[in-house]
Design a protein around this motif. Structure first.
Motif, PDB file in Angstrom:
ATOM      1  N   UNK A 110      55.478  43.384  41.953  1.00 20.76           N
ATOM      2  CA  UNK A 110      54.544  42.770  41.369  1.00 20.76           C
ATOM      3  C   UNK A 110      53.586  43.639  41.447  1.00 20.76           C
ATOM      4  N   UNK A 111      52.981  43.299  42.310  1.00 20.77           N
ATOM      5  CA  UNK A 111      52.078  44.820  42.733  1.00 20.77           C
ATOM      6  C   UNK A 111      51.411  45.565  42.695  1.00 20.77           C
ATOM      7  N   UNK A 112      52.525  46.352  43.276  1.00 23.04           N
ATOM      8  CA  UNK A 112      52.910  47.884  43.210  1.00 23.04           C
ATOM      9  C   UNK A 112      52.762  48.362  41.348  1.00 23.04           C
ATOM     10  N   UNK A 113      54.049  47.075  40.609  1.00 23.82           N
ATOM     11  CA  UNK A 113      53.989  47.611  39.443  1.00 23.82           C
ATOM     12  C   UNK A 113      52.474  47.488  38.153  1.00 23.82           C
ATOM     13  N   UNK A 114      52.197  46.302  38.080  1.00 26.30           N
ATOM     14  CA  UNK A 114      50.433  46.362  37.716  1.00 26.30           C
ATOM     15  C   UNK A 114      49.731  47.583  38.356  1.00 26.30           C
ATOM     16  N   UNK A 115      49.386  47.633  39.170  1.00 29.99           N
ATOM     17  CA  UNK A 115      48.605  48.296  40.344  1.00 29.99           C
ATOM     18  C   UNK A 115      47.378  47.596  40.666  1.00 29.99           C
ATOM     19  N   UNK A 116      47.314  46.079  41.311  1.00 28.50           N
ATOM     20  CA  UNK A 116      46.567  45.528  41.549  1.00 28.50           C
ATOM     21  C   UNK A 116      46.306  45.530  42.993  1.00 28.50           C
ATOM     22  N   UNK A 117      47.516  46.070  43.250  1.00 29.53           N
ATOM     23  CA  UNK A 117      46.521  46.526  44.773  1.00 29.53           C
ATOM     24  C   UNK A 117      46.328  47.927  45.506  1.00 29.53           C
TER      25      UNK A 117
ATOM     26  N   UNK B 213      41.005  50.853  41.891  1.00 26.79           N
ATOM     27  CA  UNK B 213      40.969  51.414  40.701  1.00 26.79           C
ATOM     28  C   UNK B 213      41.622  50.096  39.978  1.00 26.79           C
ATOM     29  N   UNK B 214      41.812  48.771  40.301  1.00 21.54           N
ATOM     30  CA  UNK B 214      42.783  47.853  39.159  1.00 21.54           C
ATOM     31  C   UNK B 214      42.335  47.709  38.365  1.00 21.54           C
ATOM     32  N   UNK B 215      42.615  47.695  37.229  1.00 24.30           N
ATOM     33  CA  UNK B 215      41.318  46.896  35.999  1.00 24.30           C
ATOM     34  C   UNK B 215      42.641  45.978  34.664  1.00 24.30           C
ATOM     35  N   UNK B 216      42.225  44.906  34.523  1.00 24.77           N
ATOM     36  CA  UNK B 216      43.204  43.855  34.145  1.00 24.77           C
ATOM     37  C   UNK B 216      44.178  44.951  32.730  1.00 24.77           C
ATOM     38  N   UNK B 217      43.160  45.177  31.663  1.00 25.43           N
ATOM     39  CA  UNK B 217      43.434  46.074  30.790  1.00 25.43           C
ATOM     40  C   UNK B 217      44.091  47.628  31.127  1.00 25.43           C
ATOM     41  N   UNK B 218      44.452  48.286  32.158  1.00 23.09           N
ATOM     42  CA  UNK B 218      44.534  49.492  32.508  1.00 23.09           C
ATOM     43  C   UNK B 218      46.246  49.598  33.366  1.00 23.09           C
ATOM     44  N   UNK B 219      46.819  50.571  32.752  1.00 23.45           N
ATOM     45  CA  UNK B 219      47.644  50.355  33.598  1.00 23.45           C
ATOM     46  C   UNK B 219      48.087  51.292  34.498  1.00 23.45           C
TER      47      UNK B 219
ATOM     48  N   UNK C   9      64.934  39.553  36.307  1.00 23.44           N
ATOM     49  CA  UNK C   9      64.425  38.835  36.034  1.00 23.44           C
ATOM     50  C   UNK C   9      63.699  37.654  35.902  1.00 23.44           C
ATOM     51  N   UNK C  10      63.483  37.762  37.993  1.00 26.99           N
ATOM     52  CA  UNK C  10      62.516  37.537  39.155  1.00 26.99           C
ATOM     53  C   UNK C  10      61.308  37.785  38.422  1.00 26.99           C
ATOM     54  N   UNK C  11      61.268  39.527  38.438  1.00 24.64           N
ATOM     55  CA  UNK C  11      60.132  40.587  38.333  1.00 24.64           C
ATOM     56  C   UNK C  11      59.567  40.241  36.562  1.00 24.64           C
ATOM     57  N   UNK C  12      60.222  39.718  35.926  1.00 22.24           N
ATOM     58  CA  UNK C  12      59.871  40.069  34.248  1.00 22.24           C
ATOM     59  C   UNK C  12      59.225  38.618  34.349  1.00 22.24           C
ATOM     60  N   UNK C  13      59.596  37.254  35.493  1.00 23.46           N
ATOM     61  CA  UNK C  13      58.564  36.374  34.610  1.00 23.46           C
ATOM     62  C   UNK C  13      57.258  36.342  35.933  1.00 23.46           C
ATOM     63  N   UNK C  14      57.184  37.443  36.768  1.00 18.22           N
ATOM     64  CA  UNK C  14      56.324  37.305  37.545  1.00 18.22           C
ATOM     65  C   UNK C  14      55.037  38.039  36.772  1.00 18.22           C
ATOM     66  N   UNK C  15      55.397  39.127  36.353  1.00 19.55           N
ATOM     67  CA  UNK C  15      54.485  39.846  35.770  1.00 19.55           C
ATOM     68  C   UNK C  15      53.696  38.734  34.830  1.00 19.55           C
ATOM     69  N   UNK C  16      52.479  39.419  34.646  1.00 22.27           N
ATOM     70  CA  UNK C  16      51.516  38.014  33.463  1.00 22.27           C
ATOM     71  C   UNK C  16      52.280  38.936  32.226  1.00 22.27           C
ATOM     72  N   UNK C  17      52.191  37.686  31.303  1.00 19.18           N
ATOM     73  CA  UNK C  17      52.646  37.705  30.113  1.00 19.18           C
ATOM     74  C   UNK C  17      51.805  38.440  29.274  1.00 19.18           C
TER      75      UNK C  17
END
Length: 163
Positions: free
Chosen positions: A20-27, A30-36, A90-98
């Motif tokens: 999940x951190x690699x998919x949402x960029x939190x690693x 330059x991470x920001x929650x509103x940017x993809x 399904x495991x990755x989908x449920x771990x991503x932020x909603x």
């Protein structure tokens, strides 16, 4: 970037925490929650995942078609026989932020049931995500001389062994 993760002998829920951190960029710095700003993750060997204990018989996955009486509950082993990639998905989908970015992040997850990946995707891979659990070596994959030289607790005579 494109990252490779080998799902062989990995718990899907723990592996999802790593992916999940690699998919949402939190690693990234330059991470920001509103940017993809996430990366692509290629997951191979999804057919060889390992659920702990009796989770294959007891874990239940829910699905609803949207119609009346369209709810179904499927056991993990049944879902894995139908589609070997679905439990990891399904495991990755449920771990991503909603939020509204979740579907775009899931589009960057590429899951394959074995290690056969198209060359168009393999050419892009530039990094690898480390597995959490080492894959054990099967006893029949060790050379015979290594098995014979392994220290024995009891040295029984060969004529006392019952076949």
């Amino acid at each position: 970037m494109w990252h490779l993760f080998d799902g062989q002998w990995q718990n899907p829920l723990d592996a999802a925490d790593k992916i999940v951190p690699y998919l949402d960029g939190s690693n990234k710095p330059i991470f920001h929650p509103l940017n993809d700003s996430g990366d692509h993750v290629v997951l191979i060997n999804a057919r060889d995942i390992a659920l702990p204990g009796t989770e294959w018989e007891k874990r239940v996955y829910f699905h609803h078609t949207g119609y009346a009486r369209g709810a179904t509950w499927t056991l993990a082993w049944q879902l894995h026989e139908i589609d070997p990639t679905m439990i990891m998905r399904k495991a990755v989908y449920n771990k991503l932020s909603k939020n509204l970015l979740r579907h775009g992040r899931m589009a960057r997850l590429h899951i394959f049931p074995d290690d056969k990946v198209p060359d168009s995707i393999l050419d892009n891979i530039s990094a690898q995500i480390r597995q959490q659990r080492p894959v054990p070596t099967r006893l029949d994959h060790y050379p015979q001389e290594q098995v014979d030289s392994f220290p024995k607790i009891f040295d029984w005579p060969k004529d006392h062994i019952i076949n």
